[in-house]
Design an enzyme around this catalytic site. Structure first.
Site, PDB file in Angstrom:
ATOM      1  N   GLU A 132      53.040  49.243  26.377  1.00 40.54           N
ATOM      2  CA  GLU A 132      53.819  48.837  25.195  1.00 40.54           C
ATOM      3  C   GLU A 132      55.081  49.693  25.161  1.00 40.54           C
ATOM      4  O   GLU A 132      55.073  50.835  25.647  1.00 40.54           O
ATOM      5  CB  GLU A 132      52.972  49.036  23.922  1.00 40.54           C
ATOM      6  CG  GLU A 132      53.587  48.628  22.603  1.00 40.54           C
ATOM      7  CD  GLU A 132      54.160  47.222  22.601  1.00 40.54           C
ATOM      8  OE1 GLU A 132      55.392  47.109  22.694  1.00 40.54           O
ATOM      9  OE2 GLU A 132      53.401  46.227  22.513  1.00 40.54           O
TER      10      GLU A 132
ATOM     11  N   ASP B  91      58.258  49.665  30.094  1.00 36.19           N
ATOM     12  CA  ASP B  91      58.254  48.276  30.547  1.00 36.19           C
ATOM     13  C   ASP B  91      57.115  48.084  31.556  1.00 36.19           C
ATOM     14  O   ASP B  91      57.109  48.727  32.619  1.00 36.19           O
ATOM     15  CB  ASP B  91      59.613  47.958  31.184  1.00 36.19           C
ATOM     16  CG  ASP B  91      59.785  46.472  31.427  1.00 36.19           C
ATOM     17  OD1 ASP B  91      58.808  45.828  31.878  1.00 36.19           O
ATOM     18  OD2 ASP B  91      60.877  45.952  31.175  1.00 36.19           O
TER      19      ASP B  91
ATOM     20  N   ASP C  94      56.746  38.204  23.636  1.00 36.21           N
ATOM     21  CA  ASP C  94      57.893  37.896  22.773  1.00 36.21           C
ATOM     22  C   ASP C  94      58.497  36.560  23.206  1.00 36.21           C
ATOM     23  O   ASP C  94      58.821  36.370  24.375  1.00 36.21           O
ATOM     24  CB  ASP C  94      58.931  39.014  22.868  1.00 36.21           C
ATOM     25  CG  ASP C  94      58.446  40.291  22.198  1.00 36.21           C
ATOM     26  OD1 ASP C  94      57.853  40.202  21.108  1.00 36.21           O
ATOM     27  OD2 ASP C  94      58.644  41.376  22.764  1.00 36.21           O
TER      28      ASP C  94
ATOM     29  N   LYS D 251      65.723  31.320  21.546  1.00 34.04           N
ATOM     30  CA  LYS D 251      67.028  30.694  21.788  1.00 34.04           C
ATOM     31  C   LYS D 251      67.230  30.475  23.287  1.00 34.04           C
ATOM     32  O   LYS D 251      66.912  31.366  24.083  1.00 34.04           O
ATOM     33  CB  LYS D 251      68.147  31.609  21.278  1.00 34.04           C
ATOM     34  CG  LYS D 251      68.180  31.711  19.763  1.00 34.04           C
ATOM     35  CD  LYS D 251      69.352  32.554  19.324  1.00 34.04           C
ATOM     36  CE  LYS D 251      69.286  32.718  17.827  1.00 34.04           C
ATOM     37  NZ  LYS D 251      69.949  33.943  17.371  1.00 34.04           N
TER      38      LYS D 251
END
Ligand code: SAM
Length: 216
Positions: free
Chosen positions: A77, A104, A126, A130
């Site tokens: 995390e 990461d 996540d 968009k």
């Protein structure tokens, strides 16, 4: 000094305030750090290595570890308050089978032996809704290439999302790597536990998509 980022971030940088408890527990990270896993690796069982990528508040990780004490879990995390919360829960349950990678997750793989991973779980990555942000999605053809050698012969990758468009990204990436991976839409993970994002999706009446990839 800023760390050089190897990957386009697949997470949102959050600068929320940490609670006193989270701060106290983050200070204990060394005891549960991935570096500790590396130092113990030879003495740990060669099988049963599970990765939980983007563990959020750590509830899935904790319940997994309680349910499978014989497995070693590497949980990653980037979200500091999540790391503090997970360490608090590990201490509360006196668990010894969770190691934390605070960064990461894609950087873990270069530090893992080939064919060492039994299972990878990515729950509610996540969504980057968009179109111009879609390239930030963690699940991609590049990700499938990155993990391929690290999964063992019967290794499994589970991914679950509540965004139909992300499900499409998963399907397209898996199709593009269909020579390497068998791909199935499934109902249940190897270990089921409803995470915070899972409950939110149910509450907001969103459809949940779960997939499994295995090596061909
Ligand atoms: C939507 S949350 C889901 C959390 C948890 N899995 C759940 O279901 O409740 C996604 C989490 O993934 C983390 N994340 C995103 N990209 C990551 C990466 N490359 N490495 C590690 N964590 C990542 C984010 O910080 C965020 O906490």
């Amino acid at each position: 000094m800023n760390k050089i980022k190897k990957f386009l971030p697949s997470y949102v940088n959050r600068h929320g305030r940490l609670t006193e408890s989270q701060k106290r527990h983050i200070a204990l990270l060394e005891d549960f750090d991935f570096a500790k896993f590396k130092s113990l690796e030879v003495s740990l069982s060669k099988s049963n290595l599970v990765l939980d990528i983007g563990f959020g508040n750590g509830d899935y990780t904790i319940n997994y570890a309680l349910n499978y004490p014989e497995k070693t879990i590497i949980a990653s995390e980037v979200y500091l308050s999540g790391i503090g919360s997970l360490i608090r829960k590990i201490k509360k349950e006196s668990l010894q089978n969770i190691f934390i990678f605070d960064g990461d997750a894609r950087e873990i793989f270069e530090n893992l032996s080939d064919s060492s991973v039994d299972e990878i779980n990515i729950l509610f990555p996540d969504p980057w809704q968009k179109a111009r942000h879609n390239k930030r999605r963690l699940f991609s053809e590049d990700f499938l290439d990155l993990i391929y050698k690290k999964l063992n012969k019967s290794g499994k990758l589970f991914v679950r999302t509540d965004w139909e468009d992300y499900a499409e990204t998963i399907i397209e990436s898996a199709r593009a790597r269909s020579k390497k991976y068998k791909f199935e839409k499934i109902k249940e993970l190897n270990f089921e536990f409803k995470t915070k994002f899972h409950l939110k999706a149910i509450n907001e009446k969103r459809k949940i998509f779960t997939f499994m990839l295995t090596k061909k």
